[in-house]
Scaffold this motif. Structure first.
Motif, PDB file in Angstrom:
ATOM      1  N   ASN A 125     107.682  31.827 -59.475  1.00 20.57           N
ATOM      2  CA  ASN A 125     108.388  30.600 -59.624  1.00 20.57           C
ATOM      3  C   ASN A 125     108.789  30.812 -60.981  1.00 20.57           C
ATOM      4  N   LEU A 151     100.039  39.671 -64.922  1.00 15.36           N
ATOM      5  CA  LEU A 151      99.773  38.294 -64.299  1.00 15.36           C
ATOM      6  C   LEU A 151      99.406  38.475 -62.924  1.00 15.36           C
ATOM      7  N   GLY A 154      98.278  33.174 -58.844  1.00 20.26           N
ATOM      8  CA  GLY A 154      97.542  31.773 -59.487  1.00 20.26           C
ATOM      9  C   GLY A 154      97.866  31.830 -61.027  1.00 20.26           C
ATOM     10  N   ASP A 155      98.358  32.672 -61.494  1.00 17.52           N
ATOM     11  CA  ASP A 155      98.410  32.431 -63.088  1.00 17.52           C
ATOM     12  C   ASP A 155      99.867  31.789 -63.307  1.00 17.52           C
ATOM     13  N   SER A 156      99.829  31.018 -64.472  1.00 23.71           N
ATOM     14  CA  SER A 156     100.912  30.562 -64.920  1.00 23.71           C
ATOM     15  C   SER A 156     101.164  30.809 -66.615  1.00 23.71           C
ATOM     16  N   HIS A 158     102.544  28.787 -69.669  1.00 24.90           N
ATOM     17  CA  HIS A 158     102.946  27.846 -70.210  1.00 24.90           C
ATOM     18  C   HIS A 158     103.548  28.010 -71.667  1.00 24.90           C
ATOM     19  N   ASP A 161     101.564  29.826 -74.077  1.00 25.32           N
ATOM     20  CA  ASP A 161     101.033  31.042 -73.947  1.00 25.32           C
ATOM     21  C   ASP A 161     102.271  32.029 -74.489  1.00 25.32           C
ATOM     22  N   ALA A 178     105.222  24.542 -67.697  1.00 25.44           N
ATOM     23  CA  ALA A 178     104.935  25.795 -67.231  1.00 25.44           C
ATOM     24  C   ALA A 178     106.296  26.555 -66.914  1.00 25.44           C
ATOM     25  N   ALA A 180     106.823  29.952 -65.904  1.00 26.10           N
ATOM     26  CA  ALA A 180     106.633  30.898 -64.811  1.00 26.10           C
ATOM     27  C   ALA A 180     105.421  30.892 -64.247  1.00 26.10           C
ATOM     28  N   THR A 181     105.186  30.896 -62.992  1.00 29.19           N
ATOM     29  CA  THR A 181     103.895  30.752 -62.058  1.00 29.19           C
ATOM     30  C   THR A 181     103.924  31.802 -60.961  1.00 29.19           C
ATOM     31  N   ILE A 182     102.911  32.470 -60.808  1.00 30.06           N
ATOM     32  CA  ILE A 182     103.204  33.419 -59.484  1.00 30.06           C
ATOM     33  C   ILE A 182     102.172  32.654 -58.486  1.00 30.06           C
ATOM     34  N   GLY A 183     102.783  32.236 -57.500  1.00 28.35           N
ATOM     35  CA  GLY A 183     102.231  31.371 -56.334  1.00 28.35           C
ATOM     36  C   GLY A 183     101.772  32.338 -55.316  1.00 28.35           C
TER      37      GLY A 183
END
Length: 204
Positions: A125, A151, A154-156, A158, A161, A178, A180-183
């Motif tokens: 995402n 990554l 569950g890692d994001s 922010h 970072d 946030a 980028a996030t890996i869902g």
């Protein structure tokens, strides 16, 4: 390195004058800011059309030379014709090169093909694609890069970072975003949930 741009000061304002400038294949523009009166200018259309192709043009310093001298400025806005897509007006803002400016730059993700989380079936995402940075204009980067390689699900990443060049800081309210996030679910979680699910009743 600054972009050198020559311009003529416009002595006549208004829509009619602007149309006449465009008819000559030039572009009406304005330089404003730094507590000075706006200066209406005319720039050569061919010259500016070439500049538009430069990546991250809004992070660059312009040295605009007119009959009144030189102005240090940054590009603020480009207006395009709704049908032809030709540039019809340009806004520049004067800056003091000794003072930091706040500019939004693109955020880019790399190594999606080797990302641990994406290889496990996670979904990226990439929610926020620009970040506001504060720096002297000659310190501004063209973009900020997020490396997805390490990554996992569950890692994001922010704003706090992000890896920023020396002399560059985040703008207001950027640290908590946030980008980028890996869902998704880790494979063992998905397997456990599947095993715990009640079996479907047998059909009679």
């Amino acid at each position: 390195m600054a972009i050198e741009l020559k311009a003529e000061i416009r002595n006549v304002a208004g829509k009619g004058a602007a149309r006449a400038i465009r008819k000559n294949k030039n572009i009406p523009a304005v330089i404003y800011g730094e507590k000075k009166d706006p200066t209406p200018i005319e720039i050569v259309g061919h010259d500016f059309d070439a500049l538009v192709q430069i990546p991250s043009l809004r992070t660059k310093l312009f040295n605009i030379t007119t009959g009144a001298g030189k102005e240090d400025a940054m590009l603020m806005d480009i207006q395009y014709h709704p049908v032809t897509d030709r540039v019809v007006h340009v806004d520049f803002k004067r800056i003091d090169v000794k003072k930091p400016v706040c500019v939004s730059v693109p955020v880019e993700v790399i190594n999606a093909d080797t990302s641990k989380g994406l290889k496990l079936g996670g979904v990226l995402n990439f929610a926020v694609r620009k970040v506001a940075l504060v720096a002297l204009v000659d310190k501004l980067p063209d973009r900020i890069v997020i490396d997805l390689a390490d990554l996992t699900i569950g890692d994001s990443v922010h704003g706090s970072d992000l890896v920023l060049p020396e002399g560059v800081s985040l703008g207001l309210h950027q640290a908590e975003l946030a980008f980028a996030t890996i869902g998704g679910k880790m494979p063992e979680e998905a397997d456990a949930k599947k095993a715990a699910a009640p079996a479907a009743p047998a059909k009679k």
